[in-house]
Write a protein that holds these residues in place. Structure first.
Motif: not given
Length: 155
Positions: A43-44, A46-47, A50-51, A54, A88
């Motif tokens: 989940m980290s 994927l998040q 996503a950040f 975006e 990132y």
């Protein structure tokens, strides 16, 4: 006399069970902890992806509408996506960038520019054996739209 009977009761059927609760707790805890830790790692990742997409899409749309001409705008948008993804830790060259313009041209006054950024985020701890890493990745997409200023000088 009563304590002697209790001591004798402890030497019977349940005498071999001393300390097994701690061992069972450690075993059950580690069986449940490993998937939970992997879920947090996945989940980290994927998040973070996503950040990254975006922010990259939003910044690319912003720099596109502020550029002096379309060639410079496209180059600046691609550069903005690469920088945004690199922040990132995602290689910017793996991103698919699509730039769509509204009616009337990309940099005409009050026209809209839509930037779409697509990446694939690999799940953590998946080996690159037999190309499993590319199969075990999640696609992430972000779309950002900006309007060209009505006060823009005609180019």
């Amino acid at each position: 006399m009563r304590n002697a009977r209790l001591r004798q009761a402890g030497t019977g059927f349940l005498a071999g069970e001393d300390g097994s609760a701690a061992l069972e707790f450690i075993t059950a805890g580690s069986i449940l902890l490993v998937p939970l830790v992997y879920l947090v790692l996945a989940m980290s990742a994927l998040q973070g992806g996503a950040f990254a997409v975006e922010g990259a899409a939003r910044q690319a749309a912003r720099v596109y509408v502020q550029a002096p001409d379309e060639a410079a705008a496209r180059a600046a948008a691609i550069r903005a996506v690469q920088v945004g993804l690199d922040d990132y830790g995602i290689p910017g060259d793996r991103a698919a960038v699509t730039i769509d313009c509204g009616d009337g041209g990309c940099l005409a006054r009050r026209s809209t520019v839509t930037v779409t950024v697509r990446i694939r985020v690999a799940l953590p701890l998946v080996p690159d054996l037999l190309s499993l890493r590319s199969a075990a990745s999640i696609p992430i997409e972000a779309v950002a739209t900006q309007t060209v200023s009505r006060f823009r000088r005609a180019g």
